[in-house]
Scaffold this motif. Structure first.
Motif, PDB file in Angstrom:
ATOM      1  N   ILE A 173     -90.939 -65.698  67.029  1.00 45.86           N
ATOM      2  CA  ILE A 173     -91.946 -64.737  67.070  1.00 45.86           C
ATOM      3  C   ILE A 173     -92.492 -64.451  65.784  1.00 45.86           C
ATOM      4  O   ILE A 173     -93.603 -64.306  65.383  1.00 45.86           O
ATOM      5  CB  ILE A 173     -91.985 -63.896  68.265  1.00 45.86           C
ATOM      6  N   ALA A 174     -91.465 -63.814  64.894  1.00 50.59           N
ATOM      7  CA  ALA A 174     -91.604 -63.381  63.866  1.00 50.59           C
ATOM      8  C   ALA A 174     -92.172 -64.224  62.651  1.00 50.59           C
ATOM      9  O   ALA A 174     -92.877 -63.921  62.005  1.00 50.59           O
ATOM     10  CB  ALA A 174     -90.245 -62.732  63.238  1.00 50.59           C
ATOM     11  N   VAL A 175     -91.627 -65.558  62.865  1.00 48.49           N
ATOM     12  CA  VAL A 175     -92.088 -66.654  62.066  1.00 48.49           C
ATOM     13  C   VAL A 175     -93.188 -67.013  62.127  1.00 48.49           C
ATOM     14  O   VAL A 175     -94.121 -67.027  61.311  1.00 48.49           O
ATOM     15  CB  VAL A 175     -91.202 -67.877  62.040  1.00 48.49           C
ATOM     16  N   HIS A 176     -93.772 -66.992  63.371  1.00 47.76           N
ATOM     17  CA  HIS A 176     -95.076 -67.547  63.849  1.00 47.76           C
ATOM     18  C   HIS A 176     -96.045 -66.400  63.432  1.00 47.76           C
ATOM     19  O   HIS A 176     -97.235 -66.908  62.763  1.00 47.76           O
ATOM     20  CB  HIS A 176     -95.059 -67.568  65.594  1.00 47.76           C
ATOM     21  N   VAL A 177     -95.737 -65.228  63.318  1.00 40.45           N
ATOM     22  CA  VAL A 177     -96.689 -64.151  62.843  1.00 40.45           C
ATOM     23  C   VAL A 177     -96.776 -64.198  61.513  1.00 40.45           C
ATOM     24  O   VAL A 177     -98.209 -63.976  61.024  1.00 40.45           O
ATOM     25  CB  VAL A 177     -96.212 -62.630  63.609  1.00 40.45           C
ATOM     26  N   THR A 178     -95.741 -64.384  60.833  1.00 40.58           N
ATOM     27  CA  THR A 178     -96.045 -64.499  59.340  1.00 40.58           C
ATOM     28  C   THR A 178     -96.297 -65.735  58.555  1.00 40.58           C
ATOM     29  O   THR A 178     -96.584 -65.729  57.557  1.00 40.58           O
ATOM     30  CB  THR A 178     -94.629 -64.006  58.794  1.00 40.58           C
ATOM     31  N   ASP A 179     -96.290 -66.730  59.318  1.00 40.68           N
ATOM     32  CA  ASP A 179     -96.473 -68.171  58.646  1.00 40.68           C
ATOM     33  C   ASP A 179     -97.933 -68.468  58.052  1.00 40.68           C
ATOM     34  O   ASP A 179     -98.391 -69.474  58.800  1.00 40.68           O
ATOM     35  CB  ASP A 179     -95.731 -69.159  59.584  1.00 40.68           C
ATOM     36  N   TYR A 180     -98.223 -67.522  57.689  1.00 35.41           N
ATOM     37  CA  TYR A 180     -99.764 -67.983  56.996  1.00 35.41           C
ATOM     38  C   TYR A 180     -99.945 -67.176  55.749  1.00 35.41           C
ATOM     39  O   TYR A 180     -99.048 -66.386  55.248  1.00 35.41           O
ATOM     40  CB  TYR A 180    -100.990 -67.088  57.880  1.00 35.41           C
ATOM     41  N   HIS A 181    -100.767 -67.685  55.002  1.00 34.16           N
ATOM     42  CA  HIS A 181    -101.047 -67.412  53.402  1.00 34.16           C
ATOM     43  C   HIS A 181    -101.715 -65.707  53.742  1.00 34.16           C
ATOM     44  O   HIS A 181    -102.121 -65.303  54.725  1.00 34.16           O
ATOM     45  CB  HIS A 181    -102.188 -68.377  52.835  1.00 34.16           C
ATOM     46  N   VAL A 238     -92.393 -58.291  63.489  1.00 34.20           N
ATOM     47  CA  VAL A 238     -91.934 -58.868  62.136  1.00 34.20           C
ATOM     48  C   VAL A 238     -90.488 -57.948  61.701  1.00 34.20           C
ATOM     49  O   VAL A 238     -89.735 -58.637  61.389  1.00 34.20           O
ATOM     50  CB  VAL A 238     -92.896 -58.715  61.045  1.00 34.20           C
ATOM     51  N   PHE A 239     -90.547 -56.666  62.243  1.00 33.70           N
ATOM     52  CA  PHE A 239     -89.575 -55.804  61.825  1.00 33.70           C
ATOM     53  C   PHE A 239     -88.113 -56.369  62.613  1.00 33.70           C
ATOM     54  O   PHE A 239     -87.056 -56.354  62.159  1.00 33.70           O
ATOM     55  CB  PHE A 239     -89.625 -54.602  62.032  1.00 33.70           C
TER      56      PHE A 239
END
Length: 286
Positions: A173-181, A238-239
């Motif tokens: 879930i964390a990777v999905h949220v942050t995996d953007y420019h 993310v945290f």
């Protein structure tokens, strides 16, 4: 210069008079633009009048309560994993995403994104200063983030203990949220802030609890289904990944939360508070 100031003062007096004259609608009619704006300004000023400790505790409560959305997100993700495709799982999370928002908004805790436009309106109406707005935003953000940190620590521990999700779920879930420019996260956050500002406006326009629940559910489900970035839910997502996975590093967390907060604030303050307020002002001047 004096004439210009007098004109501005006269314009502000006209705006205040028009807001004051906005009467409550009959039960079976929709609220007018002026009525909603008046209600939002009054509610915003009431928040300014609260003590800093009260504001901090209320925002901390909201940061904790948004954790129930995250709890359900992780639990549903883990439950559906292996049964349907991961893309379908991500979309289905929108079914449970709104729960924490319903708890917060109906319980009247202070959530930054839902209160952004609300708190900006007294400033636009010259009832509060920019400094007081920034201080209030700072308190609300601090409380929301601290509440998010606390609930993230708790859920990272309790989830695996109850076997309702595991650390791999948290990581995905964390990777999905942050995996953007960064630019994508920022623009996405502006749109999310815009939606949350509209949510606050529409809740003020509604006349009963059931309507409010439906509005909150629809708006936040749209936000989740489209993958727009919400700073306070994203903070927990993310945290939690940061404290449980090596795939999320501290710099990545800081970058995400800064972009998401700034984008959400811009979306709520400009696209909702400023435009709704200016539309009313031009109507008064016209």
């Amino acid at each position: 210069m004096a004439t210009q100031q007098d004109n501005k003062s006269k314009e502000q007096q006209d705006i205040d008079k028009e807001l004051e004259n906005s009467k409550a609608s009959e039960a079976d009619t929709a609220k007018s633009h002026g009525e909603i704006l008046k209600q939002q300004i009054i509610e915003g000023q009431e928040t300014y009048d609260k003590s800093p400790v009260s504001i901090l505790l209320s925002s901390l409560t909201a940061g904790l309560e948004i954790g129930f959305s995250y709890l359900l997100i992780c639990t549903l993700f883990f439950f559906l994993e292996g049964k349907i495709s991961e893309d379908s799982i991500i979309k289905s999370l929108s079914l449970v995403y709104p729960i924490g928002f319903i708890m917060i908004i109906l319980g009247q805790s202070i959530l930054f994104t839902e209160q952004t436009s609300l708190l900006t309106l007294p400033f636009l109406n010259k009832k509060r200063s920019l400094g007081s707005l920034m201080r209030l935003w700072g308190l609300v953000i601090l409380g929301n983030l601290i509440g998010g940190y606390l609930i993230a620590f708790l859920l990272v521990w309790i989830g695996p203990q109850l076997n309702i999700f595991n650390l791999e779920t948290i990581e995905k879930i964390a990777v999905h949220v942050t995996d953007y420019h960064g630019s994508v996260i920022f623009i996405s956050s502006i749109l999310a802030g815009w939606l949350m500002g509209l949510l606050s406006w529409l809740v003020a326009a509604s006349k009963d609890t059931l309507s409010r629940i439906l509005i909150i559910y629809i708006i936040t489900a749209v936000l989740a289904f489209t993958g727009l970035h919400h700073s306070i839910v994203g903070n927990v997502e993310v945290f939690a990944g940061l404290i449980s996975s090596s795939k999320i590093v501290f710099v990545e967390y800081l970058s995400f939360i800064a972009l998401a907060l700034f984008g959400n604030a811009l979306g709520g303050a400009f696209f909702v508070a400023l435009l709704k307020y200016r539309a009313f002002v031009y109507d008064v001047k016209g």
